[in-house]
Design a protein around this motif. Structure first.
Motif, PDB file in Angstrom:
ATOM      1  N   GLY A 106       0.823  -1.202   0.000  1.00  0.00           N
ATOM      2  CA  GLY A 106       0.000   0.000   0.000  1.00  0.00           C
ATOM      3  C   GLY A 106       0.855   1.247   0.000  1.00  0.00           C
ATOM      4  O   GLY A 106       2.085   1.193   0.025  1.00  0.00           O
ATOM      5  N   ARG A 107       0.190   2.416  -0.035  1.00  0.00           N
ATOM      6  CA  ARG A 107       0.908   3.689   0.007  1.00  0.00           C
ATOM      7  C   ARG A 107       0.529   4.417   1.281  1.00  0.00           C
ATOM      8  O   ARG A 107      -0.482   5.112   1.343  1.00  0.00           O
ATOM      9  CB  ARG A 107       0.553   4.544  -1.211  1.00  0.00           C
ATOM     10  CG  ARG A 107       1.338   5.862  -1.259  1.00  0.00           C
ATOM     11  CD  ARG A 107       0.918   6.705  -2.438  1.00  0.00           C
ATOM     12  NE  ARG A 107       1.169   6.022  -3.697  1.00  0.00           N
ATOM     13  CZ  ARG A 107       0.632   6.382  -4.852  1.00  0.00           C
ATOM     14  NH1 ARG A 107      -0.214   7.401  -4.902  1.00  0.00           N
ATOM     15  NH2 ARG A 107       0.917   5.715  -5.947  1.00  0.00           N
TER      16      ARG A 107
ATOM     17  N   HIS B 190      -9.113  -3.712  -1.557  1.00  0.00           N
ATOM     18  CA  HIS B 190      -8.516  -2.541  -0.914  1.00  0.00           C
ATOM     19  C   HIS B 190      -9.108  -1.235  -1.436  1.00  0.00           C
ATOM     20  O   HIS B 190      -8.415  -0.222  -1.537  1.00  0.00           O
ATOM     21  CB  HIS B 190      -6.986  -2.530  -1.102  1.00  0.00           C
ATOM     22  CG  HIS B 190      -6.328  -3.832  -0.828  1.00  0.00           C
ATOM     23  ND1 HIS B 190      -5.194  -4.262  -1.463  1.00  0.00           N
ATOM     24  CD2 HIS B 190      -6.681  -4.857   0.020  1.00  0.00           C
ATOM     25  CE1 HIS B 190      -4.850  -5.466  -1.037  1.00  0.00           C
ATOM     26  NE2 HIS B 190      -5.743  -5.844  -0.125  1.00  0.00           N
TER      27      HIS B 190
ATOM     28  N   LEU C 150      -4.504  -7.322 -12.323  1.00  0.00           N
ATOM     29  CA  LEU C 150      -4.904  -6.169 -11.523  1.00  0.00           C
ATOM     30  C   LEU C 150      -4.097  -4.930 -11.888  1.00  0.00           C
ATOM     31  O   LEU C 150      -2.936  -5.030 -12.304  1.00  0.00           O
ATOM     32  CB  LEU C 150      -4.661  -6.457 -10.030  1.00  0.00           C
ATOM     33  CG  LEU C 150      -5.528  -7.510  -9.354  1.00  0.00           C
ATOM     34  CD1 LEU C 150      -4.895  -7.915  -8.027  1.00  0.00           C
ATOM     35  CD2 LEU C 150      -6.943  -6.992  -9.146  1.00  0.00           C
TER      36      LEU C 150
ATOM     37  N   THR D 253      -3.387  -0.826 -10.122  1.00  0.00           N
ATOM     38  CA  THR D 253      -3.540  -0.062  -8.890  1.00  0.00           C
ATOM     39  C   THR D 253      -3.888   1.391  -9.197  1.00  0.00           C
ATOM     40  O   THR D 253      -3.274   2.019 -10.060  1.00  0.00           O
ATOM     41  CB  THR D 253      -2.236  -0.094  -8.064  1.00  0.00           C
ATOM     42  OG1 THR D 253      -1.854  -1.457  -7.847  1.00  0.00           O
ATOM     43  CG2 THR D 253      -2.434   0.580  -6.713  1.00  0.00           C
ATOM     44  N   ASP D 254      -4.883   1.919  -8.475  1.00  0.00           N
ATOM     45  CA  ASP D 254      -5.278   3.309  -8.634  1.00  0.00           C
ATOM     46  C   ASP D 254      -4.171   4.260  -8.193  1.00  0.00           C
ATOM     47  O   ASP D 254      -3.235   3.860  -7.482  1.00  0.00           O
ATOM     48  CB  ASP D 254      -6.515   3.605  -7.781  1.00  0.00           C
ATOM     49  CG  ASP D 254      -7.811   3.331  -8.519  1.00  0.00           C
ATOM     50  OD1 ASP D 254      -7.761   2.779  -9.634  1.00  0.00           O
ATOM     51  OD2 ASP D 254      -8.879   3.665  -7.969  1.00  0.00           O
TER      52      ASP D 254
ATOM     53  N   GLY E 131      -2.836   4.526  -4.586  1.00  0.00           N
ATOM     54  CA  GLY E 131      -1.859   3.585  -4.056  1.00  0.00           C
ATOM     55  C   GLY E 131      -2.449   2.381  -3.369  1.00  0.00           C
ATOM     56  O   GLY E 131      -1.715   1.524  -2.869  1.00  0.00           O
ATOM     57  N   TRP E 132      -3.779   2.269  -3.350  1.00  0.00           N
ATOM     58  CA  TRP E 132      -4.451   1.194  -2.619  1.00  0.00           C
ATOM     59  C   TRP E 132      -5.441   0.400  -3.467  1.00  0.00           C
ATOM     60  O   TRP E 132      -5.363  -0.824  -3.525  1.00  0.00           O
ATOM     61  CB  TRP E 132      -5.199   1.780  -1.411  1.00  0.00           C
ATOM     62  CG  TRP E 132      -4.327   2.021  -0.239  1.00  0.00           C
ATOM     63  CD1 TRP E 132      -3.751   3.205   0.146  1.00  0.00           C
ATOM     64  CD2 TRP E 132      -3.886   1.053   0.705  1.00  0.00           C
ATOM     65  NE1 TRP E 132      -2.997   3.023   1.266  1.00  0.00           N
ATOM     66  CE2 TRP E 132      -3.065   1.717   1.641  1.00  0.00           C
ATOM     67  CE3 TRP E 132      -4.122  -0.317   0.857  1.00  0.00           C
ATOM     68  CZ2 TRP E 132      -2.466   1.056   2.709  1.00  0.00           C
ATOM     69  CZ3 TRP E 132      -3.531  -0.973   1.931  1.00  0.00           C
ATOM     70  CH2 TRP E 132      -2.715  -0.290   2.839  1.00  0.00           C
ATOM     71  N   THR E 133      -6.380   1.103  -4.074  1.00  0.00           N
ATOM     72  CA  THR E 133      -7.478   0.427  -4.747  1.00  0.00           C
ATOM     73  C   THR E 133      -6.991  -0.416  -5.916  1.00  0.00           C
ATOM     74  O   THR E 133      -6.309   0.088  -6.816  1.00  0.00           O
ATOM     75  CB  THR E 133      -8.508   1.455  -5.252  1.00  0.00           C
ATOM     76  OG1 THR E 133      -8.947   2.259  -4.150  1.00  0.00           O
ATOM     77  CG2 THR E 133      -9.701   0.759  -5.882  1.00  0.00           C
ATOM     78  N   LEU E 134      -7.351  -1.692  -5.913  1.00  0.00           N
ATOM     79  CA  LEU E 134      -6.981  -2.613  -6.985  1.00  0.00           C
ATOM     80  C   LEU E 134      -8.194  -2.850  -7.878  1.00  0.00           C
ATOM     81  O   LEU E 134      -9.283  -3.166  -7.395  1.00  0.00           O
ATOM     82  CB  LEU E 134      -6.489  -3.933  -6.404  1.00  0.00           C
ATOM     83  CG  LEU E 134      -5.190  -3.846  -5.585  1.00  0.00           C
ATOM     84  CD1 LEU E 134      -4.863  -5.198  -4.960  1.00  0.00           C
ATOM     85  CD2 LEU E 134      -4.035  -3.370  -6.443  1.00  0.00           C
ATOM     86  N   ARG E 135      -7.975  -2.695  -9.206  1.00  0.00           N
ATOM     87  CA  ARG E 135      -9.039  -2.837 -10.190  1.00  0.00           C
ATOM     88  C   ARG E 135      -8.664  -3.877 -11.247  1.00  0.00           C
ATOM     89  O   ARG E 135      -7.497  -4.222 -11.417  1.00  0.00           O
ATOM     90  CB  ARG E 135      -9.303  -1.507 -10.896  1.00  0.00           C
ATOM     91  CG  ARG E 135      -9.750  -0.390  -9.993  1.00  0.00           C
ATOM     92  CD  ARG E 135     -10.042   0.886 -10.774  1.00  0.00           C
ATOM     93  NE  ARG E 135     -10.396   1.960  -9.860  1.00  0.00           N
ATOM     94  CZ  ARG E 135     -11.629   2.179  -9.411  1.00  0.00           C
ATOM     95  NH1 ARG E 135     -12.613   1.396  -9.835  1.00  0.00           N
ATOM     96  NH2 ARG E 135     -11.872   3.149  -8.560  1.00  0.00           N
TER      97      ARG E 135
END
Length: 259
Positions: A65-66, A83, A218, A220-221, A224-228
């Motif tokens: 994560g960030r 996340h 995946l 990452t947004d 730094g957290w959201t996985l799409r």
């Protein structure tokens, strides 16, 4: 670290699991068309604090994560799956929302996630995908018990997801849980039976099958957290915390009245 809980700690784990289930059910009921994700986060904070519990997410700062997560619940919409960091977004009819919640009370954590469709629209593909993760979760739980191995759970989950037509990403999966949210052993969502750590009574596991409609990749947004999903396709995620008992596995995060 792998923890084996004493009977006293197991009772506390059941208490925490029931709290997680109750909060998720409350938040699902409040998550309607027009609800803002930041409101869901505020509601989660209030419910956690009122229960005398602690969030496992606010100060969570793992290597992937960030910085600290800084919120009380993960809110993932449509192509987001893991996340999901709450942000200023209102829910629309037909959105696929995943709520992932982990809290600690009495020194023991519990972790669960639910995916559901917001509003009246029920896109068939989304409903089928959610169902696949729920069936895979049930299969993983059925495969768990004293003497079984992590690979038995992984194989059961992966078989259901594969038969439903989904590719399985193994970067993130289930995990041990206890005094902290994330512990060993890692529980991939696919694997070979008879392999891996042998389960013992007193072990807690968070099992969490998740899929993306047409990819296993995946992205990452910027947060730094959201996985799409890499393709922008929809996703689904189901999770329960279970306790290995002398007789099998007990689900700790099932809402009261559910099997």
């Amino acid at each position: 670290m792998i923890e084996i809980l004493t009977p006293t700690l197991l009772d506390r784990a059941k208490d925490t699991g029931a709290l997680v289930a109750d909060i998720l059910r409350t938040l699902k009921g409040r998550s309607t068309v027009g609800t803002n994700l930041l409101d869901i986060d505020r509601w989660a904070k209030s419910l956690i604090v009122e229960a005398g519990a602690l969030s496992c997410y606010v100060d969570y700062a793992p290597s992937f994560g960030r910085g600290p997560f800084g919120h009380y619940i993960c809110t993932a919409v449509n192509d987001a799956v893991l996340h999901g960091r709450p942000h200023d977004r209102t829910l629309a009819d037909g959105d696929l929302l995943t709520l992932d919640l982990a809290v600690s009370r009495g020194g023991v954590a519990a972790d669960a996630a639910i995916s559901f469709i917001v509003g009246d629209a029920k896109p068939g593909e989304s409903v089928a995908m959610i169902s696949a993760t729920e069936r895979a979760l049930a299969a993983g739980i059925a495969a768990a018990g004293p003497g079984a191995r992590v690979g038995d759970i992984s194989h059961a989950i992966g078989t259901v997801l594969g038969e439903a037509g989904y590719a399985v990403n193994t970067e993130f999966g289930g995990h041990g849980i206890g005094s902290t949210m994330h512990q060993d052993p890692h529980v991939p969502n696919t694997g070979r039976p008879g392999r891996g750590y042998q389960l013992r009574p007193g072990l807690l596991l968070a099992l969490e099958p998740w899929v993306m409609a047409d990819t296993a990749t995946l992205v990452t947004d910027a947060d730094g957290w959201t996985l799409r999903s890499a393709t922008g396709c929809r996703t689904a995620h189901s999770e329960h915390t279970i306790a290995i008992t002398e007789d099998g596995a007990e689900v700790l995060t099932a809402p009261v009245g559910d099997a």
